[in-house]
Design a protein around this motif. Structure first.
Motif, PDB file in Angstrom:
ATOM      1  N   MET A   1      -7.075  -3.030  69.406  1.00 45.43           N
ATOM      2  CA  MET A   1      -6.917  -1.908  70.318  1.00 45.43           C
ATOM      3  C   MET A   1      -6.640  -2.413  71.721  1.00 45.43           C
ATOM      4  SD  MET A   1     -10.810  -0.612  71.100  1.00 45.43           S
ATOM      5  CE  MET A   1     -10.420  -0.119  72.763  1.00 45.43           C
ATOM      6  N   LEU A   2      -5.994  -1.558  72.517  1.00 49.41           N
ATOM      7  CA  LEU A   2      -5.689  -1.874  73.906  1.00 49.41           C
ATOM      8  C   LEU A   2      -6.954  -1.732  74.745  1.00 49.41           C
ATOM      9  CD1 LEU A   2      -3.482  -2.348  76.139  1.00 49.41           C
ATOM     10  CD2 LEU A   2      -3.305   0.148  76.267  1.00 49.41           C
ATOM     11  N   THR A   3      -7.283  -2.789  75.521  1.00 49.20           N
ATOM     12  CA  THR A   3      -8.488  -2.724  76.349  1.00 49.20           C
ATOM     13  C   THR A   3      -8.171  -2.644  77.838  1.00 49.20           C
ATOM     14  OG1 THR A   3      -8.672  -5.143  76.374  1.00 49.20           O
ATOM     15  CG2 THR A   3      -9.871  -3.946  74.636  1.00 49.20           C
ATOM     16  N   SER A   4      -6.992  -3.194  78.233  1.00 46.31           N
ATOM     17  CA  SER A   4      -6.637  -3.094  79.647  1.00 46.31           C
ATOM     18  C   SER A   4      -5.126  -3.186  79.803  1.00 46.31           C
ATOM     19  CB  SER A   4      -7.313  -4.198  80.475  1.00 46.31           C
ATOM     20  OG  SER A   4      -6.786  -5.476  80.129  1.00 46.31           O
ATOM     21  N   LEU A   5      -4.634  -2.601  80.911  1.00 49.44           N
ATOM     22  CA  LEU A   5      -3.204  -2.617  81.200  1.00 49.44           C
ATOM     23  C   LEU A   5      -3.032  -2.738  82.712  1.00 49.44           C
ATOM     24  CD1 LEU A   5      -0.324  -2.245  79.955  1.00 49.44           C
ATOM     25  CD2 LEU A   5      -0.545   0.178  80.531  1.00 49.44           C
ATOM     26  N   LEU A 443      -0.266  13.195  58.606  1.00 48.82           N
ATOM     27  CA  LEU A 443      -0.383  12.052  57.696  1.00 48.82           C
ATOM     28  C   LEU A 443      -1.585  11.194  58.063  1.00 48.82           C
ATOM     29  CD1 LEU A 443       3.345  10.958  57.316  1.00 48.82           C
ATOM     30  CD2 LEU A 443       1.759  11.340  55.428  1.00 48.82           C
ATOM     31  N   ARG A 444      -1.719  10.924  59.362  1.00 52.59           N
ATOM     32  CA  ARG A 444      -2.823  10.064  59.804  1.00 52.59           C
ATOM     33  C   ARG A 444      -4.172  10.725  59.556  1.00 52.59           C
ATOM     34  NH1 ARG A 444      -0.753   5.098  59.946  1.00 52.59           N
ATOM     35  NH2 ARG A 444       0.562   4.658  61.730  1.00 52.59           N
ATOM     36  N   VAL A 445      -4.240  11.999  59.847  1.00 51.85           N
ATOM     37  CA  VAL A 445      -5.521  12.691  59.665  1.00 51.85           C
ATOM     38  C   VAL A 445      -5.859  12.809  58.181  1.00 51.85           C
ATOM     39  CG1 VAL A 445      -6.726  14.884  59.988  1.00 51.85           C
ATOM     40  CG2 VAL A 445      -5.333  13.927  61.840  1.00 51.85           C
ATOM     41  N   ALA A 446      -4.825  13.059  57.369  1.00 53.34           N
ATOM     42  CA  ALA A 446      -5.065  13.193  55.930  1.00 53.34           C
ATOM     43  C   ALA A 446      -5.458  11.865  55.302  1.00 53.34           C
ATOM     44  CB  ALA A 446      -3.811  13.736  55.236  1.00 53.34           C
ATOM     45  N   GLY A 447      -4.999  10.763  55.885  1.00 52.99           N
ATOM     46  CA  GLY A 447      -5.291   9.452  55.306  1.00 52.99           C
ATOM     47  C   GLY A 447      -6.761   9.105  55.408  1.00 52.99           C
ATOM     48  N   GLN A 448      -7.178   8.245  54.480  1.00 52.87           N
ATOM     49  CA  GLN A 448      -8.581   7.839  54.448  1.00 52.87           C
ATOM     50  C   GLN A 448      -8.742   6.340  54.696  1.00 52.87           C
ATOM     51  OE1 GLN A 448     -11.012  10.123  54.141  1.00 52.87           O
ATOM     52  NE2 GLN A 448      -9.381  11.643  54.078  1.00 52.87           N
ATOM     53  N   GLY A 449      -7.638   5.575  54.624  1.00 49.88           N
ATOM     54  CA  GLY A 449      -7.741   4.124  54.735  1.00 49.88           C
ATOM     55  C   GLY A 449      -7.697   3.664  56.179  1.00 49.88           C
ATOM     56  N   ASP A 450      -7.715   2.330  56.345  1.00 51.38           N
ATOM     57  CA  ASP A 450      -7.631   1.749  57.668  1.00 51.38           C
ATOM     58  C   ASP A 450      -6.249   1.998  58.262  1.00 51.38           C
ATOM     59  OD1 ASP A 450     -10.168   0.760  57.350  1.00 51.38           O
ATOM     60  OD2 ASP A 450      -9.478  -1.184  56.579  1.00 51.38           O
ATOM     61  N   GLU A 451      -6.201   2.127  59.583  1.00 52.16           N
ATOM     62  CA  GLU A 451      -4.926   2.340  60.250  1.00 52.16           C
ATOM     63  C   GLU A 451      -4.165   1.024  60.332  1.00 52.16           C
ATOM     64  OE1 GLU A 451      -3.675   5.154  61.024  1.00 52.16           O
ATOM     65  OE2 GLU A 451      -5.449   6.248  60.407  1.00 52.16           O
ATOM     66  N   PRO A 452      -2.861   1.031  60.024  1.00 51.34           N
ATOM     67  CA  PRO A 452      -2.080  -0.202  60.086  1.00 51.34           C
ATOM     68  C   PRO A 452      -2.040  -0.806  61.490  1.00 51.34           C
ATOM     69  CG  PRO A 452      -0.901   1.506  58.862  1.00 51.34           C
ATOM     70  CD  PRO A 452      -2.076   2.156  59.507  1.00 51.34           C
ATOM     71  N   ALA A 453      -1.982   0.049  62.524  1.00 48.95           N
ATOM     72  CA  ALA A 453      -1.945  -0.446  63.893  1.00 48.95           C
ATOM     73  C   ALA A 453      -3.265  -0.133  64.578  1.00 48.95           C
ATOM     74  CB  ALA A 453      -0.787   0.186  64.655  1.00 48.95           C
ATOM     75  N   GLY A 454      -3.633  -0.984  65.537  1.00 46.54           N
ATOM     76  CA  GLY A 454      -4.894  -0.778  66.241  1.00 46.54           C
ATOM     77  C   GLY A 454      -4.827   0.326  67.266  1.00 46.54           C
ATOM     78  N   THR A 455      -3.610   0.645  67.730  1.00 45.80           N
ATOM     79  CA  THR A 455      -3.431   1.678  68.753  1.00 45.80           C
ATOM     80  C   THR A 455      -2.288   2.601  68.355  1.00 45.80           C
ATOM     81  OG1 THR A 455      -4.189   0.167  70.498  1.00 45.80           O
ATOM     82  CG2 THR A 455      -2.934   2.104  71.190  1.00 45.80           C
ATOM     83  N   GLN A 482     -11.582   8.854  65.864  1.00 49.80           N
ATOM     84  CA  GLN A 482     -12.829   8.312  65.309  1.00 49.80           C
ATOM     85  C   GLN A 482     -12.566   7.108  64.403  1.00 49.80           C
ATOM     86  OE1 GLN A 482     -14.557  11.746  63.398  1.00 49.80           O
ATOM     87  NE2 GLN A 482     -15.151  12.719  65.327  1.00 49.80           N
ATOM     88  N   ARG A 483     -11.280   6.955  63.978  1.00 50.43           N
ATOM     89  CA  ARG A 483     -10.927   5.831  63.113  1.00 50.43           C
ATOM     90  C   ARG A 483     -10.164   4.728  63.829  1.00 50.43           C
ATOM     91  NH1 ARG A 483      -8.766   9.607  59.181  1.00 50.43           N
ATOM     92  NH2 ARG A 483      -6.799   8.461  59.203  1.00 50.43           N
ATOM     93  N   THR A 484      -9.444   5.113  64.897  1.00 45.32           N
ATOM     94  CA  THR A 484      -8.635   4.133  65.611  1.00 45.32           C
ATOM     95  C   THR A 484      -8.419   4.615  67.034  1.00 45.32           C
ATOM     96  OG1 THR A 484      -6.613   2.805  65.472  1.00 45.32           O
ATOM     97  CG2 THR A 484      -6.378   5.157  65.042  1.00 45.32           C
ATOM     98  N   GLN A 485      -7.927   3.752  67.878  1.00 47.66           N
ATOM     99  CA  GLN A 485      -7.652   4.137  69.260  1.00 47.66           C
ATOM    100  C   GLN A 485      -6.376   4.985  69.314  1.00 47.66           C
ATOM    101  OE1 GLN A 485      -6.084   1.155  72.041  1.00 47.66           O
ATOM    102  NE2 GLN A 485      -7.724   1.702  73.469  1.00 47.66           N
ATOM    103  N   VAL A 486      -6.436   6.099  70.030  1.00 45.79           N
ATOM    104  CA  VAL A 486      -5.300   7.003  70.151  1.00 45.79           C
ATOM    105  C   VAL A 486      -5.048   7.272  71.632  1.00 45.79           C
ATOM    106  CG1 VAL A 486      -4.341   9.254  69.541  1.00 45.79           C
ATOM    107  CG2 VAL A 486      -5.881   8.097  67.950  1.00 45.79           C
ATOM    108  N   LEU A 487      -3.793   7.072  72.049  1.00 44.78           N
ATOM    109  CA  LEU A 487      -3.375   7.423  73.409  1.00 44.78           C
ATOM    110  C   LEU A 487      -2.379   8.567  73.313  1.00 44.78           C
ATOM    111  CD1 LEU A 487      -2.723   3.869  74.958  1.00 44.78           C
ATOM    112  CD2 LEU A 487      -4.872   5.130  74.782  1.00 44.78           C
TER     113      LEU A 487
END
Length: 550
Positions: A1-5, A443-455, A482-487
């Motif tokens: 995930m992105l922590t700083s920019l 698609l993302r919300v319906a999915g149950q697995g890990d997200e391919p990308a961290g952000t 709740q599963r991955t970082q979303v911007l």
């Protein structure tokens, strides 16, 4: 995930430093405040195209530095370490764009190419917006999403390992078969050389023996004359034998009266008579042997020529032909073993392709089952997103085996219908930019697995929809967070109200973009502005407060 920019001198941004947290982060601000520029900045550090027009007027360069927290099992770590770049769980990426057109990229302070930067970016950030829908437009992404939904990681890994094992076996077989004709020709040559040497059958020290015999026979007349002289000297009327016999007889006559005085001499003469007789016999035998060999000179010459010719052909000495013969026999046996290796390799390749087929069948069955469930789950999410009439279908097509690979046997494509009565078509051709974003969200919300990308980044996913739909979008973005970082870049207060973190972009009096993280009353004021526009009222503040209620 992105922590700083950190952004310097990029378009309307002179200097911005931001920290990012887990969950859902929204970026808001008036049109032109710099929200899209901030996304452009993030795009630079994940390998997007750089342009000197992005540099702030009056500056020599623009730069963007982003820090990411990545998992220990991330493919990015392996990609970097293969190039000698150390990376644990923190990755710092820096990109510079200069006015001379040069673009420099660094990962953990090591210079990297833009191609590698783009590959890294594809693993850690995924963007969805009006102008950036690469994820959903790539069929490979569809397959990845389906596998994530079905929790197919173990099955996919099994297919990948089976495919690699099959490919290695196939490549080995192809190498052996490609060399087989050459090996057969080499084996024929070895067999012919060995056969010739076995027929020649060189003996140990044979060259020395033949050379000695040839020398003797070449000088046979001289040798015969010498032996004749020697024989004549030993025997005959005046020979040694006659003289010794005379001496022996004379001494024999006086032995009885000599009182032992001549006994020693008599014994010596008798022994000499015996040696002389043996010498004469030896000369006779040698003469006979010389006579027998008289016709062998040509045979010996031919034998020596054959041996030396073979030695030259094998680049050795005549004495070394025995070792050459042993080596040829050993090499020929080894060559025959290689033929057996081809047979074994062919059997191994056939076995491994069946293992691969079985693994693909298992994965294919899981995918087909998961596709039906995914279609139902996505469809359930579409109605609240103002896509009541949309139909979502996952298409799987089994390829010919030549097209199978580490990802299995199927192509996976998401097809949709957005207009009632229309035929289903590829997602990228049928859906608009906003619809694509909402499909991806579903698609993302319906999915149950890990997200391919961290952000995950959504740019104006709420474009063209009203309050209730915006609220539904915001609620789903929060769940996804709740599963991955979303911007999310948004103009909808209903979306912004669901955020865990809120960043406001604005322009100061000099038209320079500013960014700050909002909380408390500041956040309520921004939501009120988004609701009411330029003139914030108490009613809009109250509405904003109600949106922020848990």
């Amino acid at each position: 995930m992105l922590t700083s920019l950190s952004v310097r001198n990029l378009a309307v941004i002179e200097r911005i430093d931001l920290e990012f947290g887990d969950g859902l982060t929204v970026l808001t601000g008036e049109t032109g405040a710099g929200k899209s520029i901030l996304l452009d900045a993030l795009g630079l550090v994940i390998g997007r195209r750089a342009d000197i027009s992005m540099i702030r007027p009056g500056s020599e360069r623009a730069s963007v530095t982003a820090t990411f927290r990545i998992g220990r099992e991330s493919a990015v770590i392996g990609m970097l370490r293969q190039r000698g770049i150390e990376c644990d769980e923190e990755l710092v990426v820096r990109r510079q764009v200069r006015v001379d057109g040069r673009s420099l990229a660094h990962a953990n302070d090591e210079v990297i190419g833009v191609t590698l930067l783009r590959e890294i970016g594809d693993h850690i950030v995924e963007c969805h917006g009006q102008q950036d829908q690469r994820g959903l437009l790539r069929p490979a992404t569809h397959r990845t999403l389906l596998d994530a939904f079905a929790d197919n990681r173990e099955a996919v890994d099994g297919v990948g390992q089976a495919f690699k094992a099959w490919q290695q076996a196939r490549q080995k077989l192809e190498r052996l078969e490609a060399d087989q004709a050459g090996r057969r020709e080499a084996a024929d040559t070895l067999a012919g050389d060995l056969r010739d040497l076995e027929m020649l059958d060189p003996g140990e020290d044979e060259e020395d023996t033949l050379t000695t015999a040839r020398t003797r026979l070449a000088n046979s007349r001289k040798v015969a004359e010498a032996m004749d002289v020697a024989a004549a000297a030993l025997a005959g009327e005046r020979g040694v034998d006659d003289g010794l016999a005379t001496a022996s007889a004379a001494l024999e006559r006086v032995r009885d009266v000599a009182g032992g005085l001549v006994d020693e001499a008599h014994g010596a003469v008798d022994r000499a008579l015996v040696e002389t007789a043996e010498a004469s016999s030896a000369l006779a035998r040698a003469a006979a042997g010389l006579e027998d060999e008289a016709d062998r000179l040509d045979e010996i010459e031919d034998r020596l020529f054959a041996l030396k010719s073979a030695a030259r052909r094998h680049r050795t000495t005549v004495a070394g032909l025995l070792e050459v013969r042993e080596n040829l026999a050993r090499d020929l046996a080894a060559m025959e073993g290689l033929e057996e290796e081809v047979v074994a390799a062919r059997e191994d390749e056939a076995r491994l392709v069946e293992v691969f087929r079985t693994a693909c069948d298992v994965l294919g069955q899981r995918r087909r089952k998961a596709a039906r469930s995914l279609d139902a789950a996505v469809t359930a999410e579409l109605a609240p997103l103002r896509m009541d009439h949309a139909v979502f279908a996952t298409r799987l097509e089994t390829r010919e085996i030549a097209g199978w690979g580490v990802d299995g046997a199927e192509t996976v494509q998401f097809a949709v219908v957005t207009t009632p009565g229309a035929a289903p078509g590829p997602l990228g051709r049928i859906a608009s930019g906003g619809e694509l974003s909402r499909f991806m969200l579903a698609l993302r919300v319906a999915g149950q697995g890990d997200e391919p990308a961290g952000t995950l980044i959504f740019d104006e996913i709420d474009s063209g929809v009203g309050g209730a739909v915006s609220d539904a979008i915001g609620e789903r973005l929060r769940r996804l967070g709740q599963r991955t970082q979303v911007l999310v870049v948004t103009h909808a207060p209903q979306v912004a109200a669901h955020a865990d973190h809120h960043i406001l972009l604005s322009r100061d009096d000099t038209a320079v973009a500013q960014a700050r993280t909002l909380s408390g009353n500041d956040r309520r004021e921004e939501l009120a502005r988004m609701l009411a526009g330029a003139h914030i009222t108490e009613e809009s503040r109250a509405a904003a407060a109600s949106l922020l209620k848990p």
